[in-house]
Enzyme design. Sequence first.
Site, PDB file in Angstrom:
ATOM      1  N   TYR A  90      14.390  30.998   4.249  1.00  0.00           N
ATOM      2  CA  TYR A  90      13.206  31.690   4.742  1.00  0.00           C
ATOM      3  C   TYR A  90      13.270  31.917   6.258  1.00  0.00           C
ATOM      4  CZ  TYR A  90      10.824  30.735   0.302  1.00  0.00           C
ATOM      5  OH  TYR A  90      10.451  30.690  -1.020  1.00  0.00           O
ATOM      6  N   LYS A 121       0.844  -1.202   0.000  1.00  0.00           N
ATOM      7  CA  LYS A 121       0.000   0.000   0.000  1.00  0.00           C
ATOM      8  C   LYS A 121       0.878   1.250   0.000  1.00  0.00           C
ATOM      9  CE  LYS A 121      -0.384   0.130   5.055  1.00  0.00           C
ATOM     10  NZ  LYS A 121      -1.286   0.210   6.209  1.00  0.00           N
ATOM     11  N   ARG A 159     -10.387   0.656  15.358  1.00  0.00           N
ATOM     12  CA  ARG A 159     -10.359   1.298  14.048  1.00  0.00           C
ATOM     13  C   ARG A 159     -11.512   0.727  13.224  1.00  0.00           C
ATOM     14  NH1 ARG A 159      -4.603   1.410  11.011  1.00  0.00           N
ATOM     15  NH2 ARG A 159      -5.029  -0.812  10.841  1.00  0.00           N
ATOM     16  N   ASP A 210      11.425  23.373  -2.866  1.00  0.00           N
ATOM     17  CA  ASP A 210      12.114  22.676  -3.938  1.00  0.00           C
ATOM     18  C   ASP A 210      13.618  22.510  -3.716  1.00  0.00           C
ATOM     19  OD1 ASP A 210       9.625  22.896  -5.519  1.00  0.00           O
ATOM     20  OD2 ASP A 210      10.165  25.018  -5.572  1.00  0.00           O
ATOM     21  N   CYS A 244      13.212  24.478   1.889  1.00  0.00           N
ATOM     22  CA  CYS A 244      12.257  25.155   1.009  1.00  0.00           C
ATOM     23  C   CYS A 244      11.411  24.111   0.272  1.00  0.00           C
ATOM     24  CB  CYS A 244      13.004  26.023  -0.001  1.00  0.00           C
ATOM     25  SG  CYS A 244      14.222  27.138   0.722  1.00  0.00           S
ATOM     26  N   ARG A 260       2.112 -10.367   7.810  1.00  0.00           N
ATOM     27  CA  ARG A 260       1.872  -9.208   6.952  1.00  0.00           C
ATOM     28  C   ARG A 260       2.953  -8.141   7.145  1.00  0.00           C
ATOM     29  NH1 ARG A 260      -3.093  -9.276   9.705  1.00  0.00           N
ATOM     30  NH2 ARG A 260      -2.614  -7.165  10.424  1.00  0.00           N
ATOM     31  N   HIS A 309      -5.348  -6.513  13.788  1.00  0.00           N
ATOM     32  CA  HIS A 309      -4.137  -5.703  13.631  1.00  0.00           C
ATOM     33  C   HIS A 309      -3.576  -5.354  15.006  1.00  0.00           C
ATOM     34  CE1 HIS A 309      -1.292  -3.373  11.359  1.00  0.00           C
ATOM     35  NE2 HIS A 309      -1.490  -2.332  12.146  1.00  0.00           N
TER      36      HIS A 309
END
Length: 374
Positions: A266, A39, A137, A315, A313, A222, A166
């Site tokens: 920044y 997943k 859950r 990028d 930042c 699992r 689980h």
Amino acid sequence: MPPAVSERPTRIRVDLDHLTFNLRSIRSHVGVPVMAIVKANAYGHGLVPVAQHLQKQGVEQLGVAFVEEGIALRQAGITAPVLVLGGIFGRQVAQFIAHDLEITVSSLDKLRQVEAAAEALGRKAVIHLKIDTGMERIGVHSYSARAFIEAAVASRWCVLKGIYSHLACADDPRSAMTLQQLERFFEACAHIERVGAPMPLRHLANSGGVLHFPDTRLDMVRPGILMYGVLPDAAAQRTIDVRPVMSLVSQVVYFKVVKAGNPVSYGATWAPSRDTRVVTVPIGYGDGYPRALSSRGEVLIRAHRYPIVGRVCMDQFMVDIGQDSAWNEDEVVLIGSQDGNTITAENLAQAAGIIPYEVLVGLNERIPREYSGG
């Protein structure tokens, strides 16, 4: 993939030979079939390429979170059994059955929805029952599962392949809750024995269970993050030899001398106390590299560790190399090894104050992936 993307110096390298090693190591350790969890884009490693490789290695089962992931596997030619672990909506059930995906049934109402869809299609559905033993859950509570289990056993349109729960705390080898969950799970499974039905596959152990709790391994395991060579938690013990499958690398894109007292990035949160050399690396939080590593993370350049300085930042980010030298296009290792020095996903998680799962799955599709071995 457009050339401008494929030529990007930042990339994820996936070592399929290490993936093979990990599968073999886990199999040898547990002695039961393996459901490899793929997943979340195979924990950032690439859903389809990873699943294709695992299928070639004869993995017994694959696990995904959502029906869309399962359909993507089928469309890519994956024929191995695929269980969708997440909760379902009634309108989705026909898609499960049409694509031969195994369904997690987590309540009596969901069971009836699956039965109705299967009957309408004239095709039986393969199901796994989800028992809640402590996660709160999805799933029927273990103490009230009798009617649910008996209905599933008696179903004319559902093939009961598995029953599972689980583990909430198995990442910690000292967890007392794990054995409590195991007891509750056995209590639920006993209802199947009482009605004289064959016991379906019982699967309980996640990565933590595989590492720490042999009694939870039952009929299938699992492993998720462990399959990719990463420990699930700082408290986890390396009881199995696994190798990291992912490396994350980039290159120096800019070099400059920053004067003492001149802030970097920044917010002007960091400035050198003396003149220093700073290089820029073209990856940032827009790629899923954690902004929390601002002035906390490290990278490898020329086999030396150097600190990230200032804020990461979107990028790019900056690295202080002191009085050392670096050149444009020098390799920068963010996860992986360089001449015997290593930075792991676990190291990044600890520095950022997050868990290793977030490091891996956060790395998004903006970063090209390369596959070797296999």
